[in-house]
Design a protein around this motif. Structure first.
Motif, mmCIF file in Angstrom:
data_model
loop_
_atom_site.group_PDB
_atom_site.id
_atom_site.type_symbol
_atom_site.label_atom_id
_atom_site.label_comp_id
_atom_site.label_asym_id
_atom_site.label_seq_id
_atom_site.Cartn_x
_atom_site.Cartn_y
_atom_site.Cartn_z
ATOM 1 N N SER A 162 0.836 -1.201 0.000
ATOM 2 C CA SER A 162 0.000 0.000 0.000
ATOM 3 C C SER A 162 0.871 1.251 0.000
ATOM 4 O O SER A 162 2.048 1.196 0.354
ATOM 5 N N GLY A 208 -5.037 1.283 -0.231
ATOM 6 C CA GLY A 208 -5.020 0.705 1.106
ATOM 7 C C GLY A 208 -6.339 0.104 1.516
ATOM 8 O O GLY A 208 -6.380 -0.795 2.370
ATOM 9 N N ASP A 253 -7.405 -3.928 -2.109
ATOM 10 C CA ASP A 253 -6.141 -4.494 -2.578
ATOM 11 C C ASP A 253 -6.216 -5.035 -4.001
ATOM 12 O O ASP A 253 -5.310 -5.736 -4.440
#
Length: 589
Positions: free
Chosen positions: A523, A548, A551
């Motif tokens: 992230s 974040g 995914d």
């Protein structure tokens, strides 16, 4: 996605508990070793059975005193040849080598061979301190515990350092300097997960030491006044001079060791040859025999005259450097403190006589030079400053100690690449870290280093289509890896140029079928250190940067090249000098 780094976890509790037990054990070992040294000393020099810790200087053996260190050297040489060669020397370089090269695994037999051989060497007059063998034994005990229980290599290193620091704390009642010594010479880091166990180990060891010996300072001194400005400047200059001398002491020690290496006899006989020099010097200067803690205390308390301190300084240096160069078993801290303290005390007496207007205190001069000698020889700067304070409990000595040790550290660093602790293993090709800085990659976030947006491939594209596109050699077609997304622009995997150009793939093959493993992602808020660790663990050279909160939403790519490029800012900060004033542009050189 890799887990966010946590400085502490529950395992630290168990390591801290084990370290406290190590601290108690190290304190008991220190008491036993001190008693063993006392037993050997009493038997060898006074012909009586007693464990009282006495100095050999009061013997009445006459010329026979020359024989005793030789006998001790023969025994130590035999123990080294048929027991373990690792017991030779003062132990700290060997512990450093195990930390750096062998995941802190010290052979179990060192746990008893080192203290016994050192007790024999010191008890028969060897000019060493008891602290070196105790530090080495505590470290070996910590390593042994770390090999017996299930721990990581980092945790085993912490246990080794905890045992070693506890040994030093148990000898000198100096827990803070013991922690600093462990950081500067054994841990090569300052992290909470290692610092806390080591600190608790020294607290436990010092507590046991207080039970056995009391809380009085190791080297008591009369109360001192705060130094004036001129005196402070003198102490700093003395520290610089001692820093230069520490370089000479280090080079002399290793020159003697090199001379022994050229002898046409087996190395097991060298300690006996060194014992001849120790005994001969001890005949004329009995105070050079044994650990000599009383000599340090006398120099710091101003109990010696000028001639006595100069004689003790020179004779101790010659006796100790020959003995250490011969490869016998013993420590370096006490001899260096003796040499530096007596030399500084002598210089202080001369300044008091010749330049009373400087208001120099000879006792402070001895204290500063004692610590500066160790700071210059070992580069354990902070440990040297705090050690001198803890062992004397003189708060007015802290400021001159800080200035003198800093000057010694500076001069030594400019004049000598390696130290008395690292020269031996550096000659074996071991690279010893000398500076510890925060990880540069841990300061930079992925969002500030990755390539955004990412060049993606559609899962429905055929192998022929993608190969034709790669052949165009555009900027986008030159990447080594590409995220593969579905029709909804959702990540499903990553393919490299090797995957896409592999021979034997039919032209009509959909590239989605070439994906062999789940995508490895990171992230934007992870650090580059976390990303680098994730690459190593997954054995890949690139990570997909994803949202974040989602995914499968591709934001960019992070490659090994990006990690290397991130170091450009570090190099710029270190090497580019410039002027910044008045809000204008920087002038750099």
């Amino acid at each position: 996605m890799p887990r966010q780094f946590r400085p502490l976890d529950r395992r630290v509790l168990w390591i801290a508990l084990a370290s406290m037990l190590l601290g108690i054990a190290a304190a008991l070992i220190a008491e036993l070793l001190t008693a063993l040294i006392g037993l050997v000393t009493n038997l060898a020099f006074y012909g009586r059975i007693s464990t009282a810790f006495v100095s050999p200087a009061g013997h009445r053996l006459g010329l026979w005193v020359v024989v005793i260190p030789v006998v001790g050297g023969l025994i130590v040489g035999a123990m080294a040849r048929w027991g373990s060669r690792a017991i030779r020397g003062h132990g700290i370089p060997e512990a450093m080598e195990q930390v750096l090269l062998n995941e802190s695994r010290i052979p179990p037999r060192i746990t008893w061979l080192k203290p016994v051989s050192s007790a024999i060497a010191i008890g028969t007059g060897g000019p060493f301190g008891a602290e070196g063998p105790i530090i080495a034994t505590g470290g070996a005990l910590g390593s042994l515990l770390g090999q017996w229980i299930r721990v990581t290599a980092d945790e085993r290193k912490t246990l080794l350092a905890a045992g070693a620091a506890a040994g030093m704390a148990a000898v000198f009642c100096a827990p803070v300097s013991a922690v600093l010594l462990a950081i500067e010479l054994l841990l090569f880091e300052r992290r909470a997960r290692s610092l806390i166990p080591v600190a608790l180990a020294t607290v436990a060891a010092t507590g046991m030491r207080i039970v056995f010996e009391g809380s009085a300072p190791m080297f008591p001194m009369p109360d001192m006044a705060s130094p004036g400005l001129l005196a402070l400047a003198v102490y700093i200059l003395l520290g610089a001079g001692i820093g230069a001398i520490s370089v000479g002491v280090t080079k002399l020690t290793y020159a003697i060791e090199d001379a022994f290496e050229k002898l046409p006899i087996h190395w097991m006989w060298w300690p006996a040859l060194g014992g001849i020099a120790v005994g001969a010097i001890g005949y004329f200067a009995p105070l050079t025999l044994g650990v000599g803690y009383s000599n340090i205390a006398g120099a710091l308390a101003g109990q010696f005259g000028l001639a006595a301190m100069l004689s003790l300084c020179v004779c101790k240096l010659i006796s100790w450097s020959i003995a250490l160069g011969s490869g016998t078993s013993g420590g370096t801290l006490a001899p260096l403190f003796t040499i530096g303290g007596t030399l500084g005390g002598a210089a202080g007496l001369l300044l008091v006589t010749w330049a009373p207007w400087l208001h120099v205190d000879a006792r402070i001069a001895a204290l500063v030079c004692m610590a500066a000698m160790f700071a210059g020889a070992s580069r354990a700067f902070l440990a040297s400053v705090v050690f001198a304070f803890e062992t004397t409990q003189q708060p007015h000595g802290l400021l001159p100690l800080l200035g003198g040790c800093a000057a010694a550290y500076l001069v030594s660093g400019l004049m000598m690449h390696h130290t008395i602790m690292t020269e031996k293993i550096a000659r074996r090709g071991v690279r010893v870290p000398s500076e510890y800085a925060a990880d540069h990659l841990d300061r930079i976030l992925v969002r500030d280093a990755g390539t955004r947006p990412a060049v993606t491939l559609l899962a429905t594209q055929t192998s022929a289509e993608v190969r034709a596109w790669l052949a165009t050699d555009t900027v986008e077609a030159r990447h080594q890896g590409y995220p593969v997304v579905d029709d909804a622009n959702r990540l499903i995997g990553v393919l490299t140029r090797r995957d896409l150009l592999a021979p034997g793939i039919p032209d009509e093959t959909l590239i989605a079928s070439l994906i062999r493993r789940p995508p490895q992602v990171v992230s934007p808020t992870h650090t580059l250190r976390e990303a680098a660790d994730h690459m190593v663990e997954a054995d890949i050279g690139r990570l997909v940067i994803v949202d974040g909160k989602d995914d499968r939403s591709v934001l960019g790519m992070l490659t090994r090249g990006d990690l290397l490029a991130a170091h450009a800012s570090r190099l710029r900060e270190e090497r580019h000098a410039g002027r910044h004033f008045g809000g204008g542009a920087a002038q750099s050189t």
